[in-house]
Design a protein around this motif. Structure first.
Motif, PDB file in Angstrom:
ATOM      1  N   ALA A   1      -6.792 117.864  52.280  1.00  0.00           N
ATOM      2  CA  ALA A   1      -5.909 117.157  51.345  1.00  0.00           C
ATOM      3  C   ALA A   1      -6.456 117.183  49.917  1.00  0.00           C
ATOM      4  O   ALA A   1      -6.431 116.182  49.196  1.00  0.00           O
ATOM      5  N   GLY A   2      -6.970 118.329  49.506  1.00  0.00           N
ATOM      6  CA  GLY A   2      -7.461 118.494  48.147  1.00  0.00           C
ATOM      7  C   GLY A   2      -8.854 117.951  47.897  1.00  0.00           C
ATOM      8  O   GLY A   2      -9.351 118.003  46.776  1.00  0.00           O
ATOM      9  N   THR A   3      -9.511 117.440  48.920  1.00  0.00           N
ATOM     10  CA  THR A   3     -10.856 116.871  48.792  1.00  0.00           C
ATOM     11  C   THR A   3     -11.838 117.667  49.634  1.00  0.00           C
ATOM     12  O   THR A   3     -11.559 117.987  50.791  1.00  0.00           O
ATOM     13  N   VAL A   4     -12.987 117.999  49.059  1.00  0.00           N
ATOM     14  CA  VAL A   4     -14.019 118.696  49.820  1.00  0.00           C
ATOM     15  C   VAL A   4     -14.667 117.698  50.782  1.00  0.00           C
ATOM     16  O   VAL A   4     -15.196 116.667  50.362  1.00  0.00           O
TER      17      VAL A   4
ATOM     18  N   ASP B   1       0.410 126.153  60.044  1.00  0.00           N
ATOM     19  CA  ASP B   1      -0.193 127.426  59.700  1.00  0.00           C
ATOM     20  C   ASP B   1      -1.718 127.287  59.768  1.00  0.00           C
ATOM     21  O   ASP B   1      -2.260 126.177  59.754  1.00  0.00           O
ATOM     22  N   GLN B   2      -2.424 128.420  59.800  1.00  0.00           N
ATOM     23  CA  GLN B   2      -3.885 128.383  59.801  1.00  0.00           C
ATOM     24  C   GLN B   2      -4.397 127.621  58.587  1.00  0.00           C
ATOM     25  O   GLN B   2      -3.962 127.852  57.463  1.00  0.00           O
ATOM     26  N   GLY B   3      -5.318 126.671  58.852  1.00  0.00           N
ATOM     27  CA  GLY B   3      -5.882 125.870  57.781  1.00  0.00           C
ATOM     28  C   GLY B   3      -5.058 124.661  57.402  1.00  0.00           C
ATOM     29  O   GLY B   3      -5.496 123.850  56.584  1.00  0.00           O
ATOM     30  N   GLU B   4      -3.900 124.509  57.991  1.00  0.00           N
ATOM     31  CA  GLU B   4      -3.036 123.360  57.677  1.00  0.00           C
ATOM     32  C   GLU B   4      -3.372 122.209  58.612  1.00  0.00           C
ATOM     33  O   GLU B   4      -3.603 122.403  59.809  1.00  0.00           O
ATOM     34  N   ALA B   5      -3.386 120.994  58.050  1.00  0.00           N
ATOM     35  CA  ALA B   5      -3.772 119.807  58.806  1.00  0.00           C
ATOM     36  C   ALA B   5      -2.605 118.858  58.967  1.00  0.00           C
ATOM     37  O   ALA B   5      -1.689 118.804  58.126  1.00  0.00           O
ATOM     38  N   CYS B   6      -2.648 118.081  60.046  1.00  0.00           N
ATOM     39  CA  CYS B   6      -1.708 116.984  60.233  1.00  0.00           C
ATOM     40  C   CYS B   6      -2.393 115.903  61.047  1.00  0.00           C
ATOM     41  O   CYS B   6      -3.456 116.124  61.635  1.00  0.00           O
ATOM     42  N   VAL B   7      -1.776 114.730  61.063  1.00  0.00           N
ATOM     43  CA  VAL B   7      -2.273 113.637  61.890  1.00  0.00           C
ATOM     44  C   VAL B   7      -1.407 113.589  63.138  1.00  0.00           C
ATOM     45  O   VAL B   7      -0.187 113.394  63.064  1.00  0.00           O
ATOM     46  N   ARG B   8      -2.018 113.798  64.288  1.00  0.00           N
ATOM     47  CA  ARG B   8      -1.288 113.760  65.551  1.00  0.00           C
ATOM     48  C   ARG B   8      -0.837 112.339  65.876  1.00  0.00           C
ATOM     49  O   ARG B   8      -1.268 111.367  65.239  1.00  0.00           O
ATOM     50  N   GLY B   9      -0.009 112.226  66.895  1.00  0.00           N
ATOM     51  CA  GLY B   9       0.491 110.920  67.291  1.00  0.00           C
ATOM     52  C   GLY B   9      -0.599 109.953  67.708  1.00  0.00           C
ATOM     53  O   GLY B   9      -0.428 108.731  67.612  1.00  0.00           O
ATOM     54  N   ASP B  10      -1.747 110.477  68.147  1.00  0.00           N
ATOM     55  CA  ASP B  10      -2.845 109.591  68.542  1.00  0.00           C
ATOM     56  C   ASP B  10      -3.740 109.210  67.376  1.00  0.00           C
ATOM     57  O   ASP B  10      -4.778 108.564  67.551  1.00  0.00           O
ATOM     58  N   GLY B  11      -3.361 109.617  66.145  1.00  0.00           N
ATOM     59  CA  GLY B  11      -4.111 109.234  64.960  1.00  0.00           C
ATOM     60  C   GLY B  11      -5.262 110.149  64.599  1.00  0.00           C
ATOM     61  O   GLY B  11      -6.024 109.837  63.679  1.00  0.00           O
ATOM     62  N   VAL B  12      -5.399 111.274  65.276  1.00  0.00           N
ATOM     63  CA  VAL B  12      -6.502 112.205  65.017  1.00  0.00           C
ATOM     64  C   VAL B  12      -6.004 113.366  64.159  1.00  0.00           C
ATOM     65  O   VAL B  12      -4.932 113.918  64.418  1.00  0.00           O
TER      66      VAL B  12
ATOM     67  N   ASP C   1      -6.387 108.822  57.191  1.00  0.00           N
ATOM     68  CA  ASP C   1      -5.834 108.197  55.987  1.00  0.00           C
ATOM     69  C   ASP C   1      -5.828 109.177  54.822  1.00  0.00           C
ATOM     70  O   ASP C   1      -4.897 109.190  54.009  1.00  0.00           O
ATOM     71  N   LEU C   2      -6.869 109.994  54.735  1.00  0.00           N
ATOM     72  CA  LEU C   2      -6.963 110.985  53.665  1.00  0.00           C
ATOM     73  C   LEU C   2      -5.812 111.985  53.757  1.00  0.00           C
ATOM     74  O   LEU C   2      -5.185 112.332  52.748  1.00  0.00           O
ATOM     75  N   VAL C   3      -5.505 112.433  54.965  1.00  0.00           N
ATOM     76  CA  VAL C   3      -4.410 113.386  55.156  1.00  0.00           C
ATOM     77  C   VAL C   3      -3.066 112.715  54.911  1.00  0.00           C
ATOM     78  O   VAL C   3      -2.182 113.281  54.259  1.00  0.00           O
ATOM     79  N   ARG C   4      -2.898 111.507  55.400  1.00  0.00           N
ATOM     80  CA  ARG C   4      -1.627 110.806  55.216  1.00  0.00           C
ATOM     81  C   ARG C   4      -1.345 110.543  53.747  1.00  0.00           C
ATOM     82  O   ARG C   4      -0.193 110.617  53.292  1.00  0.00           O
ATOM     83  N   ALA C   5      -2.387 110.234  52.962  1.00  0.00           N
ATOM     84  CA  ALA C   5      -2.203 109.921  51.549  1.00  0.00           C
ATOM     85  C   ALA C   5      -1.621 111.108  50.788  1.00  0.00           C
ATOM     86  O   ALA C   5      -0.860 110.929  49.826  1.00  0.00           O
ATOM     87  N   THR C   6      -1.952 112.295  51.193  1.00  0.00           N
ATOM     88  CA  THR C   6      -1.448 113.499  50.527  1.00  0.00           C
ATOM     89  C   THR C   6      -0.046 113.840  50.997  1.00  0.00           C
ATOM     90  O   THR C   6       0.755 114.421  50.253  1.00  0.00           O
TER      91      THR C   6
END
Length: 296
Positions: A225-228, A245-256, A289-294
């Motif tokens: 999310a733009g942070t190292v 896509d490769q390198g793309e992140a998300c928060v799964r339903g279990d919060g991970v 939280d970092l991923v969700r904020a973006t």
């Protein structure tokens, strides 16, 4: 037996406990645990903290050691010191030599996917970790271990092998040296940032191993999310949304947080970020939280 010792003081204290006379000790770190106890046992004049061994060679020769012993002395031991004792010099390296010669064998054992590793007692030579083998002890590598955990697991067999080898010399029955097979030799240099930056096209298991191999320091890193973020715990998984896509992140339903890798996904479980000239530890929830904020 009269021993000149270099390295961490715990080993010198154990050698003294075994009945050897420590005639001179060079300690490799100023903050090493056990230094005060060793000075009390030997006297301040026989314990030198962070010595220049080349300049100390005369004092070591004057102490008339039978054997030079090294445990976690991370610099080259000059020939003038090694030859100060008639029985020569040996140390214990935290790998199964000739595999993983160099300063960071625990990183490479995990990163390479080795199923076992161990410790090797070997004669000390001009080139690091190339001397004849005197003995080895092996342990299985738990696939959950970080490099730090592996290093701690190797401490006990390393000290045991050190003591066994020194006692064999004292009995007049030194181990028979066995030359290393150069065809099996691999190097274990300290990993640089080019290697530690995560490539999400790599297989998920390889990425998870690299995170463990570099944990907690120096740490494998990526941008989230733009942070190292320096990752200290991660796990390969097949539970990853197909849409990523490769390198793309998300928060799964279990919060991970999960990131798409070359073949599956990687769960991000812990890490740290630089924050106001310091570092802030992140658990799985903070990473989410970092991923969700973006995303918003």
């Amino acid at each position: 037996m009269r021993i000149a010792f270099v390295g961490l003081p715990l080993a010198a204290l154990l050698l003294a406990q075994d009945g050897h006379t420590i005639v001179w000790a060079g300690i490799c770190r100023r903050d090493a645990i056990g230094t005060r106890r060793l000075k009390k046992l030997l006297g301040d004049d026989r314990v030198v903290v962070v010595p220049d061994l080349a300049k100390s060679a005369r004092a070591i020769r004057a102490a008339k050691p039978d054997l030079i012993v090294s445990w976690f002395w991370t610099k080259n031991i000059p020939r003038s010191v090694r030859e100060a004792a008639p029985l020569g010099a040996f140390g214990v390296h935290p790998s199964l030599l000739p595999r993983h010669r160099g300063p960071d064998p625990t990183f490479w054992a995990i990163d390479s996917g080795d199923r076992e590793t161990g410790v090797t007692a070997h004669m000390l030579e001009d080139e690091y970790d190339t001397g004849a083998i005197l003995g080895q002890k092996r342990i299985a590598i738990d696939p959950s271990w970080s490099a730090w955990r592996l290093a701690k697991k190797l401490d006990r067999p390393s000290l045991a092998l050190l003591r066994e080898t020194a006692l064999a010399y004292a009995r007049g029955e030194p181990p028979t040296p066995r030359g290393q097979d150069e065809a099996l030799a691999t190097e274990a240099p300290a990993p640089e940032d080019e290697l530690l930056e995560i490539r999400w096209a790599d297989p998920a298991e390889k990425i998870a191993r690299r995170v463990r191999a570099a944990s907690p320091w120096p740490g494998a890193f990526t941008e989230v999310a733009g942070t190292v973020v320096t990752l200290t715990s991660a796990r390969a998984t097949d539970d990853v949304p197909r849409a990523l896509d490769q390198g793309e992140a998300c928060v799964r339903g279990d919060g991970v947080v999960v990131v798409r890798a070359g073949d599956g996904g990687v769960e991000l479980l812990a890490g740290r970020i630089e924050y106001d000239d310091a570092e802030r530890e992140l658990d799985a929830n903070a990473l989410a939280d970092l991923v969700r904020a973006t995303a918003h």
